[in-house]
Design a protein around this motif. Sequence first.
Motif, PDB file in Angstrom:
ATOM      1  N   CYS A   1      27.520  -0.943  10.943  1.00 26.03           N
ATOM      2  CA  CYS A   1      25.017  -0.618  10.804  1.00 26.03           C
ATOM      3  C   CYS A   1      24.662   0.833  11.056  1.00 26.03           C
ATOM      4  O   CYS A   1      24.268   1.886   9.894  1.00 26.03           O
ATOM      5  CB  CYS A   1      23.881  -1.909  10.495  1.00 26.03           C
ATOM      6  SG  CYS A   1      24.944  -2.721  10.366  1.00 26.03           S
ATOM      7  N   GLY A   2      25.168   0.813  12.280  1.00 24.33           N
ATOM      8  CA  GLY A   2      23.964   2.020  12.911  1.00 24.33           C
ATOM      9  C   GLY A   2      25.257   3.727  12.358  1.00 24.33           C
ATOM     10  O   GLY A   2      24.664   4.141  12.526  1.00 24.33           O
TER      11      GLY A   2
ATOM     12  N   LEU B   1      23.987   4.092   9.428  1.00 29.57           N
ATOM     13  CA  LEU B   1      23.115   4.908   8.999  1.00 29.57           C
ATOM     14  C   LEU B   1      23.497   6.723   9.118  1.00 29.57           C
ATOM     15  O   LEU B   1      22.571   7.304   9.069  1.00 29.57           O
ATOM     16  CB  LEU B   1      22.313   4.532  10.012  1.00 29.57           C
ATOM     17  CG  LEU B   1      21.410   3.105   9.151  1.00 29.57           C
ATOM     18  CD1 LEU B   1      20.765   1.949   9.628  1.00 29.57           C
ATOM     19  CD2 LEU B   1      20.313   3.787   7.759  1.00 29.57           C
ATOM     20  N   TYR B   2      23.763   6.850  10.573  1.00 27.97           N
ATOM     21  CA  TYR B   2      24.096   7.765  11.222  1.00 27.97           C
ATOM     22  C   TYR B   2      24.662   8.558   9.898  1.00 27.97           C
ATOM     23  O   TYR B   2      24.467   9.705   9.881  1.00 27.97           O
ATOM     24  CB  TYR B   2      25.076   7.604  12.151  1.00 27.97           C
ATOM     25  CG  TYR B   2      24.688   9.350  13.089  1.00 27.97           C
ATOM     26  CD1 TYR B   2      25.942   9.994  12.908  1.00 27.97           C
ATOM     27  CD2 TYR B   2      23.774   9.685  14.312  1.00 27.97           C
ATOM     28  CE1 TYR B   2      25.958  11.418  13.659  1.00 27.97           C
ATOM     29  CE2 TYR B   2      24.189  10.085  14.907  1.00 27.97           C
ATOM     30  CZ  TYR B   2      24.933  11.552  15.188  1.00 27.97           C
ATOM     31  OH  TYR B   2      24.639  12.604  15.095  1.00 27.97           O
TER      32      TYR B   2
ATOM     33  N   THR C   1      18.279  -1.841   9.033  1.00 20.99           N
ATOM     34  CA  THR C   1      17.516  -0.950  10.632  1.00 20.99           C
ATOM     35  C   THR C   1      16.631  -2.551  10.777  1.00 20.99           C
ATOM     36  O   THR C   1      16.976  -2.826  12.322  1.00 20.99           O
ATOM     37  CB  THR C   1      16.693  -0.259   9.816  1.00 20.99           C
ATOM     38  OG1 THR C   1      15.535  -0.897   8.868  1.00 20.99           O
ATOM     39  CG2 THR C   1      17.252   1.429   9.157  1.00 20.99           C
TER      40      THR C   1
ATOM     41  N   GLY D   1      15.449   4.860   7.186  1.00 16.68           N
ATOM     42  CA  GLY D   1      15.623   4.502   8.498  1.00 16.68           C
ATOM     43  C   GLY D   1      14.191   4.105   9.270  1.00 16.68           C
ATOM     44  O   GLY D   1      14.149   3.749   9.992  1.00 16.68           O
TER      45      GLY D   1
ATOM     46  N   ILE E   1      19.958  -4.482  12.854  1.00 17.81           N
ATOM     47  CA  ILE E   1      20.394  -4.167  14.101  1.00 17.81           C
ATOM     48  C   ILE E   1      19.409  -4.829  14.751  1.00 17.81           C
ATOM     49  O   ILE E   1      18.990  -4.934  16.404  1.00 17.81           O
ATOM     50  CB  ILE E   1      20.377  -2.811  13.933  1.00 17.81           C
ATOM     51  CG1 ILE E   1      21.075  -1.977  12.846  1.00 17.81           C
ATOM     52  CG2 ILE E   1      20.111  -1.560  15.160  1.00 17.81           C
ATOM     53  CD1 ILE E   1      21.016  -0.046  12.782  1.00 17.81           C
ATOM     54  N   ALA E   2      17.906  -4.528  14.415  1.00 16.30           N
ATOM     55  CA  ALA E   2      16.663  -4.997  15.192  1.00 16.30           C
ATOM     56  C   ALA E   2      16.667  -6.927  15.620  1.00 16.30           C
ATOM     57  O   ALA E   2      16.281  -6.915  16.752  1.00 16.30           O
ATOM     58  CB  ALA E   2      14.946  -4.386  15.175  1.00 16.30           C
TER      59      ALA E   2
ATOM     60  N   THR F   1      12.088   1.210  10.421  1.00 15.10           N
ATOM     61  CA  THR F   1      12.782   0.006  10.470  1.00 15.10           C
ATOM     62  C   THR F   1      11.562  -1.264  10.591  1.00 15.10           C
ATOM     63  O   THR F   1      11.454  -2.755   9.606  1.00 15.10           O
ATOM     64  CB  THR F   1      13.006  -0.228  12.011  1.00 15.10           C
ATOM     65  OG1 THR F   1      13.968   0.331  12.232  1.00 15.10           O
ATOM     66  CG2 THR F   1      13.573  -1.532  12.759  1.00 15.10           C
ATOM     67  N   MET F   2      10.480  -0.986  11.198  1.00 16.61           N
ATOM     68  CA  MET F   2       8.975  -2.324  11.307  1.00 16.61           C
ATOM     69  C   MET F   2       9.110  -2.580   9.523  1.00 16.61           C
ATOM     70  O   MET F   2       8.555  -3.997   9.707  1.00 16.61           O
ATOM     71  CB  MET F   2       8.310  -1.559  11.847  1.00 16.61           C
ATOM     72  CG  MET F   2       8.344  -0.931  13.266  1.00 16.61           C
ATOM     73  SD  MET F   2       9.749  -1.764  14.168  1.00 16.61           S
ATOM     74  CE  MET F   2       8.210  -3.613  14.814  1.00 16.61           C
TER      75      MET F   2
ATOM     76  N   LEU G   1      11.500  -4.431   8.391  1.00 19.05           N
ATOM     77  CA  LEU G   1      11.719  -6.057   9.478  1.00 19.05           C
ATOM     78  C   LEU G   1      10.368  -6.962   9.171  1.00 19.05           C
ATOM     79  O   LEU G   1      10.879  -8.018   9.634  1.00 19.05           O
ATOM     80  CB  LEU G   1      11.928  -5.450  11.104  1.00 19.05           C
ATOM     81  CG  LEU G   1      11.275  -6.757  12.004  1.00 19.05           C
ATOM     82  CD1 LEU G   1      12.759  -6.809  11.533  1.00 19.05           C
ATOM     83  CD2 LEU G   1      11.692  -5.741  13.430  1.00 19.05           C
TER      84      LEU G   1
ATOM     85  N   THR H   1      22.235   9.881   7.023  1.00 24.21           N
ATOM     86  CA  THR H   1      21.818  11.564   7.798  1.00 24.21           C
ATOM     87  C   THR H   1      21.839  12.249   7.969  1.00 24.21           C
ATOM     88  O   THR H   1      21.535  13.895   7.642  1.00 24.21           O
ATOM     89  CB  THR H   1      21.358  10.576   9.290  1.00 24.21           C
ATOM     90  OG1 THR H   1      20.902   9.150   8.909  1.00 24.21           O
ATOM     91  CG2 THR H   1      20.302  11.315   9.897  1.00 24.21           C
TER      92      THR H   1
END
Lengths: 293, 285
Positions: free
Chosen positions: B259-260, B263-264, B237, B210, B240-241, B212-213, B216, B267
């Motif tokens: 994509c979202g 991931l959902y 992730t 999960g 998406i960003a 992102t940073m 990315l 989870t």
Amino acid sequence: MIRRLIEGSLILFSWAAGLLLTLAFLTLVGFLLQKGGTSLGVNLIFGDTAPLDALLLRQQVFDGLFPAIIGTLLLIAGSMLIAIPLGIAAGIYMAEYCRGRVKTFFSLLFDILAGVPSIIVGLAGLSLTIFLHRSFSAQISTSLLISCLSLALLVLPYLIRTTQTALESIDPLIRMTAPALGASRLQNIIRVLLPNSISEIGSGIILATGRCAEDTAVIMLTGAVASAGLPRSIFSQYEALPFYIYYISSQYSGPDELRRGFGAAILLILLCAGLLLTALWMQRRLKTILLYR
Amino acid sequence: MDRPHSFTEYIFLTAAVCSGLLTAAVFLFLLIFSLPLLQNGELTDLLLSSWAPDKGMYGIYPMLMASLTLACLSLVISFPLSLGCSFVISALAPARLRRFLLSMVRLMTGIPTVVYSFAALFLLVPFMRNILGHGSGMSILTAAPVLALLIAPTMIIFFVGSFEKVPLSATLAVDALGGNPIQKLLYVMIPQAWPGIINGVLLGFGRAMGDTMISLMLAGNSVSAFNSLSQSARSLTAHIALVMAFDFDSMEFKSIFVCGLLLYIFTAILMLLLRMSTLCLSGKR
């Protein structure tokens, strides 16, 4: 003999692992401090503007972190304002009223919400914006308000869970006393149970605040921009510390901006570490302070 | 469930229901926005083809693989480290060092991920560029160790917590029989605490998927499929960003909701697994 060997090598390996992790962490933080330490100062926050003028909103700050800091503080305040009442009320319901299958179902839902990656929460905020934009007014766009709503959603399950576990872990003796003396359920909750678990709930709230302050993925999809100055209203875009750090990492134009990026990183670490330490301290101290007041 | 008794109970109930509905609402938003893509292209097509918007292909296979590879690799690095560190904390170290290490691990959970990746960008990326000898230095291999550092505290805290729950009678018995700390750990604590260890690993894996940073900023974000770990890749992730730049009605934009959604669902499955392993634990005792 072989067992002895396995045990010995496991000890050696464990110490090495602990050492490596500590070193890796200290290297990263030390590197930040060494690079950004020189930039710390009034100049970092206010640039060339006089601090008093900036604080009284008489003058815009262009080359300092002031707008980003204010943006982050507004984000924290806004999202906690939404999340705290909802989270605590839902937590009380989970701990005190909810039973059986419904409770299992709700706690699974909140677990899922807690595990959802923050970028998904940001994406939900963005789709809410698009939805509002299409069905109500073309003027609606990503803004401080949308970010606050999304961040509130991000920390909501956390607040619910802290409140719930805090209430559930109260000693049954304390829980029974007030009802035995004739107090109603609500009186018991407000007068006895909540004050008793205030330190855990409080530290949960502070940890959630830290989560709001650090999260980048949510705000980059819901309205944080690189240069907006101070937000004029909750419907405008804004700057924030974590987004500023991300932006600088890819777009810096010179050593000065880079130094400011390192400065921002240190400020964010200080903010988050400070909140974390406060929360830990609170867990230990608040109860005694309240008891012996 | 018995019926609510009072007005205040209704208020608390409403808050809980609202929070539950929000969870469902996130799912619905993702589903509604990704419906156009799910309807006209088959799902398997979307999941297994590559990303080439100019040819009308919006497959997210490369991103999916990148996410899984990154998460697995960081878990492979982080799991032994975290396990070793939790051994030190719960059995080997003297009390003072134990407290120091535990507070350091707690402090690590509070460090913003963007700060981790910012530091690694100027420390690890140039280093990797020199080692690899080509490219920008941003690759899966660069992002994985940082991701490992990010998920380590989650796992350590979980491991230490499950070691602490081992009944005192069992650990005292080992002491009485003259066992040393490592024997206590190896033959008593680990066999008792393994469900907690599995839970920690699952949670760590979820965090790695999960985040992102880090991916990315450090993995390079190339959309093409990667052949080796030293190549640049883009995780779900990060995808998406990065898609923000597109126009809201385009197929590119709609594909990020797939994509979202993915991931959902990931989870949700992970949380069900966690729930089941916790149930196993309580059923056994």
